[in-house]
Scaffold this motif. Structure first.
Motif, short mmCIF file in Angstrom:
data_model
loop_
_atom_site.label_atom_id
_atom_site.label_comp_id
_atom_site.label_asym_id
_atom_site.label_seq_id
_atom_site.Cartn_x
_atom_site.Cartn_y
_atom_site.Cartn_z
N GLY A 104 -1.56 -5.16 -8.99
CA GLY A 104 -2.50 -4.48 -7.93
C GLY A 104 -3.09 -3.18 -9.08
O GLY A 104 -2.44 -2.63 -9.75
N THR A 128 0.83 1.72 -10.54
CA THR A 128 1.01 1.25 -9.16
C THR A 128 0.79 2.40 -8.00
O THR A 128 1.35 3.46 -8.45
CB THR A 128 2.09 0.46 -8.90
N ILE A 129 0.24 2.33 -7.01
CA ILE A 129 0.18 3.35 -6.11
C ILE A 129 1.42 3.44 -5.41
O ILE A 129 1.69 4.52 -4.68
CB ILE A 129 -0.86 3.08 -5.16
N ASP A 130 2.37 2.51 -5.56
CA ASP A 130 3.55 2.25 -4.54
C ASP A 130 4.64 3.41 -5.20
O ASP A 130 5.64 3.97 -4.11
CB ASP A 130 4.18 1.07 -4.67
N ARG A 177 4.72 -1.97 0.03
CA ARG A 177 5.24 -3.30 0.35
C ARG A 177 6.77 -3.06 0.63
O ARG A 177 7.20 -3.61 1.61
CB ARG A 177 5.02 -4.44 -0.44
N TYR A 223 -6.67 -1.04 2.19
CA TYR A 223 -7.00 -0.93 0.45
C TYR A 223 -7.74 0.23 0.24
O TYR A 223 -8.09 0.52 -0.92
CB TYR A 223 -7.72 -2.07 0.20
N ARG A 245 -6.00 2.26 -2.27
CA ARG A 245 -6.01 1.63 -3.93
C ARG A 245 -7.18 2.20 -4.54
O ARG A 245 -7.41 2.21 -5.73
CB ARG A 245 -5.75 0.48 -3.87
#
Ligand code: F6P
Length: 328
Positions: A16, A131-133, A177, A258, A261
């Motif tokens: 991503g 990653t944004i997570d 997620r 989104y 992101r």
């Protein structure tokens, strides 16, 4: 810096996209130039490596991108790279282009691919967490997380305007997620009544209790921030169950999706990406391989890639406690 023998370093973004990836590519390309090492950009992650999508990059190729979201090299999730045949084709691309080292900007799925490739062909590589997570072990923050947090917070602020104007209960889904970092950070910063994350075992009864207490304390509206990976239900299911329990509540759902992101990277993400990009090139030129560069307590650290993949970045449970206190 020890004497190095690498001729050309390839850089790619994988998985991503996240805001700040461009700043990291820029830092990699310019640090290569600084150390008089050639640099090649590989488009579309491992997929582009398989299909020989390679171009030479110099300091001027990466001008005007430090402020831009996404990744100008483009990214992909490659199924073929999971196979030995796919990795063999990717290896041929490296041979054809004289690339003898790789810098991989991405998340743990990308690092898994890089590790398998290293085990097959012994090409040195360094990972940069993008990653944004924020769910990568070995760094306090991943590239893109700070921007995503700010985007989510601003969006929730706007929703609050509507929630307070209508006396509504809002269930807001944020990304993540498998991890609750975005929910936790944006929930605290936007003053959420409740924050639901997959790392904690939540219960619907606790949620109902919290809503009742909020009403009794005089609150007329509530914001519930829910991580995408929350296990007791998604925002629609939670809203439905809450409506059944409290029919008089005016309830709405908003999935931020989104928008989290994209966008120009924050100052923090640009600095982080710049520092990690420089650190990655210096590490590979120093003979290091099979590691991820990260930032802990504002210092560059190296983590063996197997460890970065295997271990989890833990959310700070203390923040959930603080959120509870402040929601009184
Ligand atoms: O970038 C991480 C992430 O945003 C997760 O939070 C989300 O579940 C996932 O990517 C979805 O990405 P895609 O639709 O690109 O597979």
């Amino acid at each position: 810096m020890s004497d190095h023998s690498l001729k050309k370093i390839g850089v790619l973004t994988s998985g991503g996209d996240s805001p700040g990836m461009n700043a990291a590519i820029r830092a990699v390309v310019r640090t290569c130039a600084y150390y008089k090492t050639e640099c090649a950009g590989i488009s579309r992650g491992f997929e582009g490596l398989i299909h020989n999508e390679v171009r030479e990059l110099g300091p001027r190729s990466v001008r005007h991108i430090i402020n831009r979201g996404g990744t100008f090299l483009k990214t992909a999730r490659s199924e073929r790279f999971r196979t030995k045949e796919g990795r063999e084709d990717a290896y041929q691309t490296l041979i054809k282009n004289d690339i003898d080292g790789l810098i991989i900007i991405g998340g743990d799925g990308s690092f898994r691919g890089a590790k398998a490739f290293y085990e097959d062909f012994g090409i040195p590589f360094i990972g940069i967490p993008g990653t944004i997570d924020n769910d990568i072990f070995g760094t306090d923050y991943t590239i893109g997380y700070d921007t995503a947090l700010n985007t989510a917070m601003e969006a929730i602020d706007r929703i609050r305007d509507s929630a307070t104007s209508h006396n509504r209960v809002f269930f807001i889904e944020v990304m993540g997620r498998d991890a609750g970092f975005i929910a936790l950070g944006s929930g605290i910063a936007s003053g959420a009544q409740e924050i639901l994350v997959p790392e904690r075992k939540d219960s619907i009864d606790d949620l109902f209790k919290s809503l009742e207490e909020s009403e009794q304390s005089g609150k007329k509206s509530s914001i519930i921030v829910v991580s995408e990976g929350e296990e007791i239900g998604n925002v629609y299911e939670l809203a439905k169950a809450t409506k059944e329990k409290f029919p008089k509540y005016d309830i709405r759902v908003s999935v931020l999706g989104y928008i989290q992101r994209g966008g120009n990277p924050s100052c923090m993400d640009r600095i982080l990406a710049s520092r990690l990009g420089v650190a990655a090139v210096e590490a590979i030129l120093d003979g290091k391989t099979d590691i991820m560069v990260g930032m802990r307590s504002n210092k560059i650290v190296h983590t063996i890639i197997a460890e970065a993949i295997r271990k989890q970045n833990e959310i700070d449970i203390e923040l959930l406690r603080i959120s509870k206190i402040l929601a009184i």
